[in-house]
Design a protein around this motif. Structure first.
Motif, PDB file in Angstrom:
ATOM      1  N   HIS A 161      -3.567   3.959  10.320  1.00 51.50           N
ATOM      2  CA  HIS A 161      -2.208   3.562   9.949  1.00 51.50           C
ATOM      3  C   HIS A 161      -1.330   4.766   9.608  1.00 51.50           C
ATOM      4  O   HIS A 161      -0.124   4.766   9.885  1.00 51.50           O
ATOM      5  CB  HIS A 161      -2.261   2.566   8.794  1.00 51.50           C
ATOM      6  CG  HIS A 161      -2.778   1.230   9.226  1.00 51.50           C
ATOM      7  ND1 HIS A 161      -3.179   0.256   8.347  1.00 51.50           N
ATOM      8  CD2 HIS A 161      -2.969   0.712  10.465  1.00 51.50           C
ATOM      9  CE1 HIS A 161      -3.602  -0.801   9.022  1.00 51.50           C
ATOM     10  NE2 HIS A 161      -3.485  -0.551  10.311  1.00 51.50           N
ATOM     11  N   SER A 219       0.830  -1.210   0.000  1.00 52.38           N
ATOM     12  CA  SER A 219       0.000   0.000   0.000  1.00 52.38           C
ATOM     13  C   SER A 219       0.863   1.258   0.000  1.00 52.38           C
ATOM     14  O   SER A 219       0.437   2.312  -0.484  1.00 52.38           O
ATOM     15  CB  SER A 219      -0.902   0.028   1.234  1.00 52.38           C
ATOM     16  OG  SER A 219      -1.731  -1.110   1.283  1.00 52.38           O
ATOM     17  N   HIS A 245      -3.347  -4.431   2.971  1.00 52.07           N
ATOM     18  CA  HIS A 245      -4.704  -4.100   3.408  1.00 52.07           C
ATOM     19  C   HIS A 245      -5.733  -4.929   2.665  1.00 52.07           C
ATOM     20  O   HIS A 245      -5.728  -4.964   1.436  1.00 52.07           O
ATOM     21  CB  HIS A 245      -4.969  -2.598   3.200  1.00 52.07           C
ATOM     22  CG  HIS A 245      -4.127  -1.725   4.075  1.00 52.07           C
ATOM     23  ND1 HIS A 245      -2.979  -1.107   3.637  1.00 52.07           N
ATOM     24  CD2 HIS A 245      -4.245  -1.411   5.391  1.00 52.07           C
ATOM     25  CE1 HIS A 245      -2.434  -0.428   4.642  1.00 52.07           C
ATOM     26  NE2 HIS A 245      -3.181  -0.602   5.722  1.00 52.07           N
ATOM     27  N   ILE A 263      -6.361   2.458   6.727  1.00 53.00           N
ATOM     28  CA  ILE A 263      -5.228   3.186   6.153  1.00 53.00           C
ATOM     29  C   ILE A 263      -5.222   4.623   6.669  1.00 53.00           C
ATOM     30  O   ILE A 263      -4.188   5.139   7.091  1.00 53.00           O
ATOM     31  CB  ILE A 263      -5.298   3.178   4.615  1.00 53.00           C
ATOM     32  CG1 ILE A 263      -5.043   1.767   4.089  1.00 53.00           C
ATOM     33  CG2 ILE A 263      -4.285   4.151   4.029  1.00 53.00           C
ATOM     34  CD1 ILE A 263      -5.141   1.654   2.581  1.00 53.00           C
ATOM     35  N   HIS A 270      -8.626  -2.283   4.888  1.00 51.48           N
ATOM     36  CA  HIS A 270      -8.389  -1.127   4.030  1.00 51.48           C
ATOM     37  C   HIS A 270      -8.882   0.165   4.670  1.00 51.48           C
ATOM     38  O   HIS A 270      -8.309   1.237   4.457  1.00 51.48           O
ATOM     39  CB  HIS A 270      -9.095  -1.378   2.689  1.00 51.48           C
ATOM     40  CG  HIS A 270      -8.798  -0.350   1.662  1.00 51.48           C
ATOM     41  ND1 HIS A 270      -9.650   0.677   1.384  1.00 51.48           N
ATOM     42  CD2 HIS A 270      -7.734  -0.174   0.854  1.00 51.48           C
ATOM     43  CE1 HIS A 270      -9.111   1.446   0.434  1.00 51.48           C
ATOM     44  NE2 HIS A 270      -7.962   0.940   0.094  1.00 51.48           N
ATOM     45  N   TRP A 305       3.058  -2.835   3.650  1.00 54.23           N
ATOM     46  CA  TRP A 305       1.735  -2.610   4.233  1.00 54.23           C
ATOM     47  C   TRP A 305       0.699  -3.329   3.393  1.00 54.23           C
ATOM     48  O   TRP A 305       0.560  -3.039   2.195  1.00 54.23           O
ATOM     49  CB  TRP A 305       1.434  -1.106   4.301  1.00 54.23           C
ATOM     50  CG  TRP A 305       2.268  -0.407   5.333  1.00 54.23           C
ATOM     51  CD1 TRP A 305       3.598  -0.078   5.224  1.00 54.23           C
ATOM     52  CD2 TRP A 305       1.856   0.009   6.636  1.00 54.23           C
ATOM     53  NE1 TRP A 305       4.024   0.523   6.384  1.00 54.23           N
ATOM     54  CE2 TRP A 305       2.976   0.601   7.268  1.00 54.23           C
ATOM     55  CE3 TRP A 305       0.637  -0.052   7.331  1.00 54.23           C
ATOM     56  CZ2 TRP A 305       2.911   1.111   8.563  1.00 54.23           C
ATOM     57  CZ3 TRP A 305       0.580   0.476   8.612  1.00 54.23           C
ATOM     58  CH2 TRP A 305       1.707   1.034   9.217  1.00 54.23           C
TER      59      TRP A 305
END
Length: 474
Positions: free
Chosen positions: A236, A9, A258, A232, A229, A256
């Motif tokens: 995150h 990601s 997700h 994020i 997801h 990363w």
RNA sequence: GGUCCGGUGGCCGAGUGGUCAGGCAAGGGUCUGCAAAACCCUCUACGGCGGUUCAAUUCCGCCCCGGACCUCCA
């Protein structure tokens, strides 16, 4: 052999995976906030990252998989207030429920499961570090992270600070220097959970716990960070800001990952729509439901949105029925370890390419067909062509490879007879089969068919084979 | 509105610049005392419009549709 690669990601592309320490892969995944039963959306990342951990354990000497429990949170406080149950009781009960539900979905426990309430000291240490380095400030009893002090803020979620400011809601706390600043520590009144700190009695903000727990369990920089997801931003993004600024590192985690969101019958799952489904709701449909749900989840690539439907759940069960029927009739594996390993590697290979479980499942089904051809009869041509191999068609061989692959996916873990027949007393079925066998020997087809029809009506399907008659529940 | 991700055959769902996804459902067949299971065959799709190319579902642009996120507890 396909290179091991995953979608990152952070860079929005696939990258080859190489652990920081080749002998030890370190993963952190955001776990549940324990205030209510786990719902289907909670289950998906657990299943996905369980498969990832199983795959990595197969490929590397050592894997440490950490998944936290968030047991301090305002949702928990609110729940305690409205139900009268203590916070400790809610979090203890919900944590136990979570463990039971996740096990029922075929997930192995993580290697470590730190709890936020037991990680307060490292959180405070982290916050002090951030203040000392000029990345955080105290205002009206709160400690806030100063977004402006971190030029890379927004890099993970792909947002510029300007965009974030533009999107800020109207109610920005007046003590914030910047609308994007977020809480690291906030004051707690006496009736709410709180811990002594340099800034008075208080409790942590949402994001700091993950920075603290991953640091404690895995170090300042580790290999993989996973989660849904929807985490994020901001979760995150804020974790990255906290950890990188506290330690002065170029990344928090190298990779990363997700997982996509889960929907129900085409709609977003929500309580107001009345389509909110807990794992319990699914498990209650039968002993088969946990594994069927797991298969359903793995049939869709983890980054795609997944639309849960009950029709899909039933279809997954039907597929497992056929898997178990094959396993039940397969003999012990012949001594062909090299071929078996090649078959398993072929089926597992798609997992190396960003955890392509749907394609791995397709190949797993091909192994099933191969076994059926070997032990029942038919043609292996199509499967061998797809595989591009010329494997010997020997009973037991593909089944052994199938088991090996299924173990990495966490599927087909039940005892086949038990899956097909259940655990209840079955003496009456055996007696009926014996009676039918006697009728068939006497060529009394009318009586034999009557017995079968009777069993069919009770949900029992008979299968006459060379080794005699077997049965399964429909 | 901003950012991002998708739109594949009845349903689910991979993948690919040109010769096979796969599953489920459906239909046909082999086998079977009859069945069931298994195997074989059929059903040959890639949102719309342009562009690049000898060739696009696959690359590029635009459009349409769907989804996710857009913060400190709504």
């Amino acid at each position: 052999m396909t290179e091991l690669q995953f979608h990152n990601s952070l860079t929005r592309g696939k990258e080859g995976f190489a652990p920081i320490d080749p002998a030890h892969v370190r993963i952190y995944v955001c776990g549940p906030t324990v205030y209510d039963l786990a719902h289907l959306g909670n289950a998906r990342p657990v299943i996905v990252f369980d498969v990832l951990a199983r795959l990595l354990r197969r490929l590397f000497p050592r894997v440490t998989y950490v998944r936290n429990i968030t047991d301090v949170d305002d949702k928990i406080n609110a729940r305690a207030l409205e139900s009268g149950e203590t916070i400790e009781a809610i979090t203890a009960r919900t944590t136990a429920d979570f463990h039971r539900d996740m096990a029922a979905l075929g997930n192995l426990p993580p290697d470590a499961e730190p709890r936020a309430t037991q990680s307060i000291a490292p959180m405070i240490a982290l916050i002090e570090r951030l203040i000392a380095r000029g990345h955080a400030y105290v205002a009206e009893g709160h400690v806030l992270f100063a977004v402006a002090s971190f030029p890379d803020y927004g890099a993970l979620s792909g947002r510029s600070t300007e965009e974030l400011q533009a999107g800020a809601r109207v109610d920005v706390a007046p003590y914030k220097r910047d609308p994007g600043d977020f809480v690291l520590w906030k004051p707690s009144p006496p009736e709410l959970p709180g811990w002594d700190s340099p800034w008075g009695r208080g409790r942590p903000g949402w994001h700091i716990e993950c920075s603290a727990m991953s640091w404690q369990a895995l170090g300042e920089v580790f290999d993989i960070h996973g989660g849904g997801h929807d985490l994020i931003f901001p979760h995150h993004e804020n974790e990255v800001a906290q950890s990188r600024c506290a330690f002065g590192t170029p990344v928090m985690a190298n990779l990363w990952m997700h997982n996509g969101m889960l929907r129900v019958e085409g709609e977003k799952m929500s309580k107001s729509l009345g389509n909110f489904l807990t794992v319990r709701d699914i498990l209650g449909r039968g002993a088969w439901a946990g594994e069927a749900f797991r298969l359903l989840v793995l049939k869709t690539h983890y980054r795609q949105a997944l639309d849960f439907t009950f029709a899909g759940l039933d279809e997954a069960k039907a597929e497992l029925d056929d898997d178990y029927a094959m396993l039940a009739r397969a003999p012990a594996a012949p001594e062909l370890p090299a071929v078996q390993a090649e078959m398993a590697e072929w089926a597992l290979e798609p997992l190396r390419d960003d955890l392509n479980t749907p394609l791995a499942l397709t190949r797993l089904r091909d192994l099933r067909t191969l076994e059926n051809v070997a032990s029942v009869g038919g043609s292996a041509t199509a499967v061998l062509h797809r595989a591009g191999r010329n494997w010997p068609v020997v009973p037991g061989l593909a089944a052994a490879a199938f088991r090996e692959v299924a173990e990495v996916l966490g599927l087909a873990a039940s005892e086949p007879r038990r899956w097909l027949q259940g655990a209840e007393d079955t003496g009456w079925i055996e007696a009926a089969i014996a009676a039918r066998l006697a009728a068939r020997r006497a060529r009394d087809w009318a009586e034999a068919d009557r017995i079968r029809a009777d069993l069919t009506a009770r949900g029992i399907t008979l299968e006459d084979g060379p080794q005699g008659t077997t049965w399964r529940r429909a």
